[in-house]
Design a protein around this motif. Structure first.
Motif, PDB file in Angstrom:
ATOM      1  N   ALA A  48       0.875  -0.867   0.111  1.00  0.00           N
ATOM      2  CA  ALA A  48       0.150   0.301  -0.180  1.00  0.00           C
ATOM      3  C   ALA A  48       0.635   1.403  -0.221  1.00  0.00           C
ATOM      4  CB  ALA A  48      -0.749   0.033   1.320  1.00  0.00           C
TER       5      ALA A  48
ATOM      6  N   PRO B  61     -13.012  15.579  11.270  1.00  0.00           N
ATOM      7  CA  PRO B  61     -11.835  14.440  11.514  1.00  0.00           C
ATOM      8  C   PRO B  61     -10.924  15.171  12.633  1.00  0.00           C
ATOM      9  CG  PRO B  61     -11.600  15.383   9.383  1.00  0.00           C
ATOM     10  CD  PRO B  61     -12.820  15.941   9.917  1.00  0.00           C
TER      11      PRO B  61
ATOM     12  N   ILE C 290      -5.321  15.677  12.994  1.00  0.00           N
ATOM     13  CA  ILE C 290      -5.502  15.620  14.775  1.00  0.00           C
ATOM     14  C   ILE C 290      -3.726  15.947  15.094  1.00  0.00           C
ATOM     15  CG2 ILE C 290      -5.131  13.373  16.107  1.00  0.00           C
ATOM     16  CD1 ILE C 290      -7.826  11.428  13.844  1.00  0.00           C
TER      17      ILE C 290
ATOM     18  N   THR D 139      -1.853   8.640  -0.202  1.00  0.00           N
ATOM     19  CA  THR D 139      -3.150   9.305  -0.265  1.00  0.00           C
ATOM     20  C   THR D 139      -2.864  10.743   0.263  1.00  0.00           C
ATOM     21  OG1 THR D 139      -2.207   8.371   1.985  1.00  0.00           O
ATOM     22  CG2 THR D 139      -3.841   7.277   0.617  1.00  0.00           C
TER      23      THR D 139
ATOM     24  N   PRO E 261      -3.199   8.561  11.997  1.00  0.00           N
ATOM     25  CA  PRO E 261      -4.096   7.276  11.628  1.00  0.00           C
ATOM     26  C   PRO E 261      -2.459   6.611  10.739  1.00  0.00           C
ATOM     27  CG  PRO E 261      -5.515   8.621  12.041  1.00  0.00           C
ATOM     28  CD  PRO E 261      -4.299   9.215  11.910  1.00  0.00           C
TER      29      PRO E 261
ATOM     30  N   LYS F 127      -3.149  12.455   5.409  1.00  0.00           N
ATOM     31  CA  LYS F 127      -4.593  12.481   4.730  1.00  0.00           C
ATOM     32  C   LYS F 127      -4.830  14.603   5.166  1.00  0.00           C
ATOM     33  CE  LYS F 127      -5.553   7.610   4.185  1.00  0.00           C
ATOM     34  NZ  LYS F 127      -6.155   6.573   4.775  1.00  0.00           N
TER      35      LYS F 127
ATOM     36  N   CYS G 131      -6.557  15.125   8.232  1.00  0.00           N
ATOM     37  CA  CYS G 131      -6.900  15.494   9.451  1.00  0.00           C
ATOM     38  C   CYS G 131      -7.078  16.060  10.403  1.00  0.00           C
ATOM     39  CB  CYS G 131      -7.150  13.699   9.405  1.00  0.00           C
ATOM     40  SG  CYS G 131      -6.048  13.493  10.725  1.00  0.00           S
TER      41      CYS G 131
ATOM     42  N   TRP H 130      -5.298  13.288  -1.283  1.00  0.00           N
ATOM     43  CA  TRP H 130      -6.388  13.524  -0.775  1.00  0.00           C
ATOM     44  C   TRP H 130      -6.732  14.623   0.359  1.00  0.00           C
ATOM     45  CZ3 TRP H 130      -8.140   9.054   2.513  1.00  0.00           C
ATOM     46  CH2 TRP H 130      -8.509   7.963   1.082  1.00  0.00           C
TER      47      TRP H 130
ATOM     48  N   HIS I 116      -2.785   2.759   3.904  1.00  0.00           N
ATOM     49  CA  HIS I 116      -3.783   2.420   3.874  1.00  0.00           C
ATOM     50  C   HIS I 116      -5.015   3.584   3.049  1.00  0.00           C
ATOM     51  CE1 HIS I 116      -4.782   4.341   7.364  1.00  0.00           C
ATOM     52  NE2 HIS I 116      -3.997   4.064   7.569  1.00  0.00           N
ATOM     53  N   ARG I 117      -6.380   3.129   2.697  1.00  0.00           N
ATOM     54  CA  ARG I 117      -7.361   3.613   2.526  1.00  0.00           C
ATOM     55  C   ARG I 117      -8.337   4.110   3.024  1.00  0.00           C
ATOM     56  NH1 ARG I 117      -7.290   2.226  -3.975  1.00  0.00           N
ATOM     57  NH2 ARG I 117      -6.193   0.920  -3.370  1.00  0.00           N
ATOM     58  N   LEU I 118      -8.451   4.512   4.807  1.00  0.00           N
ATOM     59  CA  LEU I 118      -9.615   4.132   5.707  1.00  0.00           C
ATOM     60  C   LEU I 118      -9.721   5.895   5.602  1.00  0.00           C
ATOM     61  CD1 LEU I 118      -7.951   2.455   8.647  1.00  0.00           C
ATOM     62  CD2 LEU I 118     -10.000   2.270   8.070  1.00  0.00           C
ATOM     63  N   CYS I 119     -10.691   6.748   5.805  1.00  0.00           N
ATOM     64  CA  CYS I 119     -10.555   7.912   5.787  1.00  0.00           C
ATOM     65  C   CYS I 119      -9.946   9.007   6.310  1.00  0.00           C
ATOM     66  CB  CYS I 119     -12.731   7.922   6.710  1.00  0.00           C
ATOM     67  SG  CYS I 119     -13.821   7.309   5.647  1.00  0.00           S
ATOM     68  N   ALA I 120      -9.361  10.084   6.222  1.00  0.00           N
ATOM     69  CA  ALA I 120      -9.005  11.092   6.810  1.00  0.00           C
ATOM     70  C   ALA I 120      -9.638  10.979   8.191  1.00  0.00           C
ATOM     71  CB  ALA I 120      -8.908  12.190   6.801  1.00  0.00           C
ATOM     72  N   GLY I 121      -8.618  10.324   9.249  1.00  0.00           N
ATOM     73  CA  GLY I 121      -8.960  10.887  10.761  1.00  0.00           C
ATOM     74  C   GLY I 121      -9.430   9.415  11.871  1.00  0.00           C
ATOM     75  N   CYS I 122      -9.557   8.899  10.976  1.00  0.00           N
ATOM     76  CA  CYS I 122     -10.371   7.163  11.041  1.00  0.00           C
ATOM     77  C   CYS I 122      -9.561   6.638  12.606  1.00  0.00           C
ATOM     78  CB  CYS I 122     -10.647   6.012   9.921  1.00  0.00           C
ATOM     79  SG  CYS I 122     -10.838   4.502  10.883  1.00  0.00           S
TER      80      CYS I 122
END
Ligand code: SF4
Ligand code: SF4
Lengths: 93, 321
Positions: A23, B230, A77, A28, A54, A73, A75, A31, B20-26
Motif C-alpha cells: 500500500a 476528522p 488530529i 494518499t 492514523p 491525509k 485529518c 486527498w 491504507h484507504r481508511l477515511c482521514a481521521g479514522c
C-alpha cells in the motif's frame, strides 16, 4: 508485476485474490485539503502526534519530528492533540 | 519499567502501513497502529480480519497495507478462521515444519463482532483458542453506509434509524458485548480507547501474551458516521471515557475479577470528575436532534440514566460501592 497488471487476464490474477502490492506504493497524500506544518522551534519532541496519526505519517528519526506528505491525509488530529500547539493546518494551494 | 519506550518505538514504522484507504481521521488506523506496535515479535504474527470497512480499506486490490501475513474470510467467521489458523500452525509445528505457533490477532468491527460473528466468536472462546480478538467499535455498519448495529447507542441517528417525527434515532440500547464475552469466564477481556494509548497498548500486549482467548473492545470514533470533524477523533474517544459512556476496565479469567483501569478508577474515586453525557453527545452530529431545533432534555436524561445504570453496575462488578 506492474506490467502484467496493465492488461490482466484472469490467469494473471493471483489465486484467492491475494493483494500483492505494498500500500505504501499508493500515495494518499493527494486527498489532503489542509496540510499540517510543524514549527520546529516550538516542537518538544513529545511524539504525541506520532501516537495519534492514523496514517503513520509522522516520522521520528531520533532527532526531529516530520510529516510524510506522501501519505498524510490532512485529518488534523496531530494539530488538535499537540500539547504545545506546534502544528498548524495550512490550506493546500 | 514498562516495555513502552516512545522514543525507541516511534523509530519503527507500523506493521499496518501508510497508504491504507481508511477515511482521514479514522480511529481504526490509530487502534491498528497501537495494537501492531504492541506485538512482541513482528516475525511471528498473523492478522485475521472480519469483513468491514477496515478490512476493505486495508487491502484494496492489488494493494495491502499489512506488512504481516493476513487473512480475510467472511463477515461471520473471523474467530472461526483464527481457530483454524491456530490449529494449522499447531499441526505444522508437530510435523516440524515451523518452530512455533505465531501470535494471532483478529480485527473485527461491531457489525462483524456484536452481530454477525457473535456465534463463531463465542464458539472459539469456549474452545479456548489462543488469539487476541480486537473489536474496533464504530457503533454501526459504516462500510455499507452507516446502518444501525447491535452496538449503536440509544437515540443515535443512522441511515436505518432515522430521525423524524416518529422516532428520535435508534430506540434500543446497545449490547454489552465486553460483558457478554467476559461471561464466558475463560477469556482475558478489556475495554480500551485510543485516547488512552498506553493503556490500550498494555492491554493489547497482555491479550497477546495470555495463553488462551483474549478480547479487547476498543471504541473507534468514526467521523463520517458520527458526524464530527476528522480532527476531533481523539477528543471524542477521550470524552467517551470521561463521561463513563465507555468506561475502561479489565476482566481477569484467572481470578474471575473485574478491575477498573486507571482513567476510570480515578472517576470512581472522585465522582466529581465524571462529566455529563451531554458533553460527549454535543460533539457529534448523529445526536444533533437532541439539541435542535429544541433541546430534548427528556431524551438526554434518558441517555444519562443508561450511562449511570451501566456505570453503577460496573462499579459493583469491580467491588467498588
Ligand atoms: S505533538 Fe507537537 S510537540 Fe509533540 S512531537 Fe508532535 S509537533 Fe512536536
Ligand atoms: S494531519 Fe492527520 S494524517 Fe496528516 S500527519 Fe497529522 S494526524 Fe497524520
Amino acid at each position: 508485476m506492474s506490467e502484467d497488471l496493465a492488461k490482466p487476464g484472469w490467469k494473471q490474477i493471483p489465486i484467492a485474490g491475494v493483494p500483492f502490492k505494498k500500500a505504501t506504493e499508493y500515495h494518499t497524500g493527494d486527498w489532503r485539503t489542509f496540510k499540517p506544518v510543524i514549527d520546529q522551534s516550538k516542537c518538544t519532541k513529545c511524539l504525541t502526534c506520532w501516537i495519534f496519526c492514523p496514517d503513520d505519517s509522522i516520522v521520528w528519526d531520533g532527532n526531529t519530528v516530520q510529516v510524510d506528505y506522501r501519505y498524510c491525509k490532512g485529518c488534523g488530529i496531530c494539530a488538535e492533540m499537540c500539547p504545545v500547539k506546534a502544528i498548524t493546518m495550512v490550506k493546500e494551494e | 519499567m514498562s516495555w513502552i519506550n516512545l522514543r525507541e518505538l516511534a523509530k519503527k514504522r507500523s506493521l499496518f502501513t501508510s497508504g491504507h484507504r481508511l477515511c482521514a481521521g479514522c480511529a481504526a488506523g490509530i487502534i491498528g497502529r497501537l495494537v501492531m506496535h504492541s506485538v512482541p515479535d513482528p516475525k511471528h504474527v498473523v492478522v485475521v480480519h472480519a469483513t468491514g470497512c477496515w478490512e476493505v480499506a486495508g487491502t484494496i486490490f492489488p494493494y495491502t497495507a499489512w506488512a504481516v501475513p493476513w487473512i480475510h474470510n467472511a463477515f461471520e467467521n473471523a474467530a472461526a478462521t483464527a481457530s483454524g489458523v491456530e490449529l494449522a500452525f499447531k499441526a505444522l509445528k508437530d510435523k516440524g515444519v515451523v518452530k512455533k505457533v505465531p501470535d494471532i490477532i483478529v480485527f473485527g468491527g461491531d457489525g462483524g463482532t456484536v452481530d454477525i460473528g457473535l456465534q463463531s466468536l463465542s464458539g472459539a472462546i469456549e474452545r479456548g483458542h489462543n488469539f487476541l480478538y480486537v473489536l474496533y467499535d464504530n457503533n454501526a455498519y459504516m462500510n455499507t453506509g452507516i446502518q444501525r448495529s447491535g452496538a449503536t447507542p440509544r437515540y443515535a441517528w443512522t441511515t436505518t434509524s432515522q430521525v423524524g417525527k416518529v422516532i428520535p434515532g435508534k430506540l434500543e440500547a446497545r449490547k454489552p458485548i465486553a460483558n457478554i464475552i467476559a461471561a464466558h469466564g475463560n477469556a482475558y477481556v478489556a475495554t480500551a480507547s485510543p485516547a488512552y494509548w498506553r493503556d490500550l497498548m498494555e492491554k493489547a500486549r497482555k491479550g497477546i501474551e495470555y495463553k488462551g482467548p483474549a478480547f479487547i473492545h476498543a471504541i473507534s470514533p468514526c467521523c463520517r458516521g458520527w458526524r464530527f470533524p476528522p480532527n476531533m477523533t481523539i477528543r471524542v474517544a477521550k470524552l467517551a471515557v470521561e463521561t463513563c459512556a465507555f468506561p475502561l476496565w479489565e476482566y481477569d479469567p484467572e481470578t474471575r475479577e473485574y478491575k477498573l483501569s486507571p482513567p476510570s478508577l480515578a472517576i470512581a474515586k472522585n465522582p466529581k470528575l465524571k462529566k455529563p453525557i451531554e458533553e460527549y453527545l454535543k460533539l457529534q452530529g448523529r445526536f444533533a436532534h437532541l439539541f435542535k431545533p429544541e433541546k430534548r432534555e427528556d431524551l438526554i436524561a434518558r441517555i444519562q440514566e443508561d450511562v449511570d445504570k451501566e456505570w453503577n453496575q460496573l462499579l459493583e462488578l469491580c467491588g467498588i460501592t
